[in-house]
Design a protein around this motif. Structure first.
Motif, PDB file in Angstrom:
ATOM      1  N   MET A  55       0.857  -1.176   0.000  1.00  0.00           N
ATOM      2  CA  MET A  55       0.000   0.000   0.000  1.00  0.00           C
ATOM      3  C   MET A  55       0.891   1.221   0.000  1.00  0.00           C
ATOM      4  SD  MET A  55      -2.521   1.944   0.249  1.00  0.00           S
ATOM      5  CE  MET A  55      -2.989   3.453   0.983  1.00  0.00           C
ATOM      6  N   LEU A  56       0.243   2.417  -0.160  1.00  0.00           N
ATOM      7  CA  LEU A  56       0.954   3.677  -0.174  1.00  0.00           C
ATOM      8  C   LEU A  56       1.622   3.910   1.168  1.00  0.00           C
ATOM      9  CD1 LEU A  56       1.594   6.425  -1.502  1.00  0.00           C
ATOM     10  CD2 LEU A  56      -0.554   7.234  -0.556  1.00  0.00           C
ATOM     11  N   ARG A  57       2.914   3.676   1.253  1.00  0.00           N
ATOM     12  CA  ARG A  57       3.658   4.001   2.460  1.00  0.00           C
ATOM     13  C   ARG A  57       3.907   5.495   2.475  1.00  0.00           C
ATOM     14  NH1 ARG A  57       4.215   0.817   6.677  1.00  0.00           N
ATOM     15  NH2 ARG A  57       6.126   1.907   7.048  1.00  0.00           N
ATOM     16  N   TRP A  58       4.543   6.044   3.555  1.00  0.00           N
ATOM     17  CA  TRP A  58       4.459   7.468   3.745  1.00  0.00           C
ATOM     18  C   TRP A  58       5.761   8.046   4.253  1.00  0.00           C
ATOM     19  CZ3 TRP A  58       5.839   8.390   8.600  1.00  0.00           C
ATOM     20  CH2 TRP A  58       5.747   7.305   9.464  1.00  0.00           C
ATOM     21  N   TYR A  59       5.921   9.353   4.022  1.00  0.00           N
ATOM     22  CA  TYR A  59       6.811  10.131   4.867  1.00  0.00           C
ATOM     23  C   TYR A  59       6.122  11.466   5.118  1.00  0.00           C
ATOM     24  CZ  TYR A  59       8.373  12.966   0.912  1.00  0.00           C
ATOM     25  OH  TYR A  59       8.425  13.807  -0.154  1.00  0.00           O
ATOM     26  N   SER A  60       6.015  11.855   6.355  1.00  0.00           N
ATOM     27  CA  SER A  60       5.297  13.069   6.718  1.00  0.00           C
ATOM     28  C   SER A  60       6.228  14.266   6.641  1.00  0.00           C
ATOM     29  CB  SER A  60       4.753  12.948   8.142  1.00  0.00           C
ATOM     30  OG  SER A  60       5.822  12.917   9.057  1.00  0.00           O
ATOM     31  N   TYR A 105       3.677  -2.910  -7.044  1.00  0.00           N
ATOM     32  CA  TYR A 105       3.512  -4.355  -7.206  1.00  0.00           C
ATOM     33  C   TYR A 105       3.751  -5.043  -5.869  1.00  0.00           C
ATOM     34  CZ  TYR A 105       8.627  -4.973  -7.299  1.00  0.00           C
ATOM     35  OH  TYR A 105       9.967  -4.986  -6.972  1.00  0.00           O
ATOM     36  N   SER A 106       3.247  -6.259  -5.766  1.00  0.00           N
ATOM     37  CA  SER A 106       3.394  -7.068  -4.552  1.00  0.00           C
ATOM     38  C   SER A 106       4.003  -8.413  -4.902  1.00  0.00           C
ATOM     39  CB  SER A 106       2.031  -7.297  -3.873  1.00  0.00           C
ATOM     40  OG  SER A 106       1.385  -6.092  -3.566  1.00  0.00           O
ATOM     41  N   ARG A 107       4.671  -9.016  -3.920  1.00  0.00           N
ATOM     42  CA  ARG A 107       5.160 -10.392  -4.041  1.00  0.00           C
ATOM     43  C   ARG A 107       4.656 -11.179  -2.825  1.00  0.00           C
ATOM     44  NH1 ARG A 107      10.708 -11.272  -7.197  1.00  0.00           N
ATOM     45  NH2 ARG A 107       9.338 -12.923  -7.971  1.00  0.00           N
ATOM     46  N   TRP A 149       5.188 -11.197   2.824  1.00  0.00           N
ATOM     47  CA  TRP A 149       4.629 -10.391   1.728  1.00  0.00           C
ATOM     48  C   TRP A 149       5.560  -9.225   1.478  1.00  0.00           C
ATOM     49  CZ3 TRP A 149      -0.707 -10.420  -0.232  1.00  0.00           C
ATOM     50  CH2 TRP A 149      -1.033  -9.297  -1.007  1.00  0.00           C
ATOM     51  N   LEU A 150       5.873  -8.943   0.228  1.00  0.00           N
ATOM     52  CA  LEU A 150       6.703  -7.794  -0.138  1.00  0.00           C
ATOM     53  C   LEU A 150       5.901  -6.831  -1.001  1.00  0.00           C
ATOM     54  CD1 LEU A 150       9.391  -6.199  -0.590  1.00  0.00           C
ATOM     55  CD2 LEU A 150       9.824  -7.732  -2.506  1.00  0.00           C
ATOM     56  N   ASP A 151       5.878  -5.565  -0.622  1.00  0.00           N
ATOM     57  CA  ASP A 151       5.362  -4.485  -1.454  1.00  0.00           C
ATOM     58  C   ASP A 151       6.522  -3.594  -1.882  1.00  0.00           C
ATOM     59  OD1 ASP A 151       2.701  -5.130  -1.487  1.00  0.00           O
ATOM     60  OD2 ASP A 151       2.047  -3.548  -0.143  1.00  0.00           O
ATOM     61  N   HIS A 152       6.501  -3.191  -3.147  1.00  0.00           N
ATOM     62  CA  HIS A 152       7.442  -2.184  -3.640  1.00  0.00           C
ATOM     63  C   HIS A 152       6.620  -1.137  -4.366  1.00  0.00           C
ATOM     64  CE1 HIS A 152      11.133  -1.156  -6.381  1.00  0.00           C
ATOM     65  NE2 HIS A 152      10.910  -0.223  -5.468  1.00  0.00           N
ATOM     66  N   GLU A 153       6.830   0.130  -3.970  1.00  0.00           N
ATOM     67  CA  GLU A 153       5.981   1.204  -4.471  1.00  0.00           C
ATOM     68  C   GLU A 153       6.791   2.485  -4.585  1.00  0.00           C
ATOM     69  OE1 GLU A 153       1.397   2.655  -3.526  1.00  0.00           O
ATOM     70  OE2 GLU A 153       2.456   1.335  -2.134  1.00  0.00           O
TER      71      GLU A 153
END
Length: 385
Positions: A1-6, A206-208, A231-235
């Motif tokens: 999912m959309l990870r973040w930096y504030s 994408y996800s793995r 589970w791996l997410d790369h975004e």
């Protein structure tokens, strides 16, 4: 999912890195350090992802993350969750400087272990400017590191490749091999994942799922041989969070039958959905992509943190709309333990809930059909991105 930096995180991280960097720069580098780099590229539909190149870093974009979550079981059958995330941030500062100490690329990492025996998350953080080989993100394949924390890809001739995740912190440590099962799952429209009605708010994503895990875990004083599934997410993206969004709720679930489910919603004030989407991979590998009006998150039970005062809906119902070929499905999301809040006020300033969950399905009798992770942001305060 959309990870973040504030903005709080960016200010803290840049301030810490900038001060150490500036001390190392010659006087004639000052203007270059202050200079602003080229604009961020847009995320657009129709751009085909190419592997293995897109497993690596995309340093021209604003922000990027590699995000691993999973469940581990030790020799005694005790189950724990684990999480490791590396962020790469391009602040568009110092890109004209010839100094290798210029903070033109920043690196951040979060790691955590969800241990029911402790009743809370064990977690730690790292932050550095990109300074290979000590910290940085490679572009050819997955190769991200901050000192002795790393997530790397390796392969040898005639052998399947594996990821390796290494973390050492005060309360915990792990050294894990993660072996992929099949090709990456492209979320959204072939990897173009919208986050709001305005299509400019999007990421390449994408996800793995179903990474087969083995290795060593230390939690507290005990060291364990562990196996499990991750589970791996790369975004990566260039856009900030939509102005009317407060935060989001996300799940990545490895289904017991070999399938996988990713779902999220961007959430505004008064719990009003701004956007939602899901990707459902069946056991045979077929994919179904669900859009905004086909995905509904419904809170069921709340837990209040005594540390932050934030209240989180730690148990959910998730409804996926049916089609002519498939019935509507309703799932129950239940946490491994309630207190999986990650409080980083001492560093990044952000507070969020991220933890191991079980997924159930059924009408009169629920049955467990998978395990994974749930992430909830914006409950302590609105995220500023």
């Amino acid at each position: 999912m959309l990870r973040w930096y504030s903005r709080v995180m960016a200010a803290w991280l840049f301030g810490a890195v900038f001060m150490s960097s500036a001390a190392c720069l010659a006087a004639n580098d000052t203007e270059a350090l202050r200079g602003v780099g080229l604009p961020y590229p847009a995320v657009t539909p129709g751009a085909a992802l190419a592997f293995p190149r897109d497993h690596g870093a995309h340093p021209e974009f604003r922000t990027e993350w590699w995000y691993i979550t999973g469940w581990l079981s030790d020799e005694a059958g005790v189950e724990r969750g684990f999480q490791l995330t590396f962020f790469r941030v391009r602040p568009r500062i110092g890109e004209g400087s010839p100094s290798r100490f210029s903070p033109s690329q920043l690196m951040l990492a979060h790691a955590a272990v969800a241990d029911p025996g402790k009743g809370r998350l064990l977690h730690a953080e790292r932050a550095e400017r990109s300074l290979p080989p000590l910290a940085g993100a490679g572009e050819a394949h997955t190769d991200v590191r901050i000192r002795d924390w790393s997530l790397t890809w390796s392969e040898a001739p005639d052998t399947p490749g594996v990821y390796r995740a290494r973390v050492g912190a005060g309360e915990f440590a792990f050294d894990l091999e993660l072996r992929p099962d099949g090709v990456p799952v492209l979320n959204g429209e072939g990897g173009y994942s919208r986050k709001a009605p305005d299509p400019k708010h999007a990421s390449y994503y994408y996800s793995r799922p179903h990474l087969k895990v083995s290795g060593q875990l230390r939690a507290g004083q005990g060291s364990h041989r562990v196996t499990g599934t991750a589970w791996l997410d790369h975004e990566w993206s260039s856009e900030i969070m939509p102005a009317d969004a407060r935060g989001w709720d996300w799940i990545g679930i490895n289904l017991n039958d070999g399938g996988a489910l990713m779902a999220f919603r961007m959430r505004g004030d008064k719990d009003i959905p701004v956007w939602s989407a899901a990707t459902l991979r069946d056991a045979d590998g077929s994919l179904r992509t669900l859009e905004f009006d086909e995905v509904r998150f419904v809170p069921r039970r709340e837990w209040r943190s005594l540390r932050s005062g934030a209240t989180y809906p730690v148990e959910w119902s998730l409804r996926l709309a049916g089609t002519d070929d498939a019935p509507e499905r309703t799932f129950r999301i239940v946490p491994l333990m309630d207190d999986q809040e990650l409080d980083s006020r001492a560093s990044t300033g952000a507070i969020y809930w991220e933890g191991a969950v079980r997924l159930f399905e059924g009408d009169t009798e629920l049955r467990e059909i998978g395990k994974g992770y749930l992430e909830m942001t914006g409950y302590a305060e609105r995220l500023e991105m």
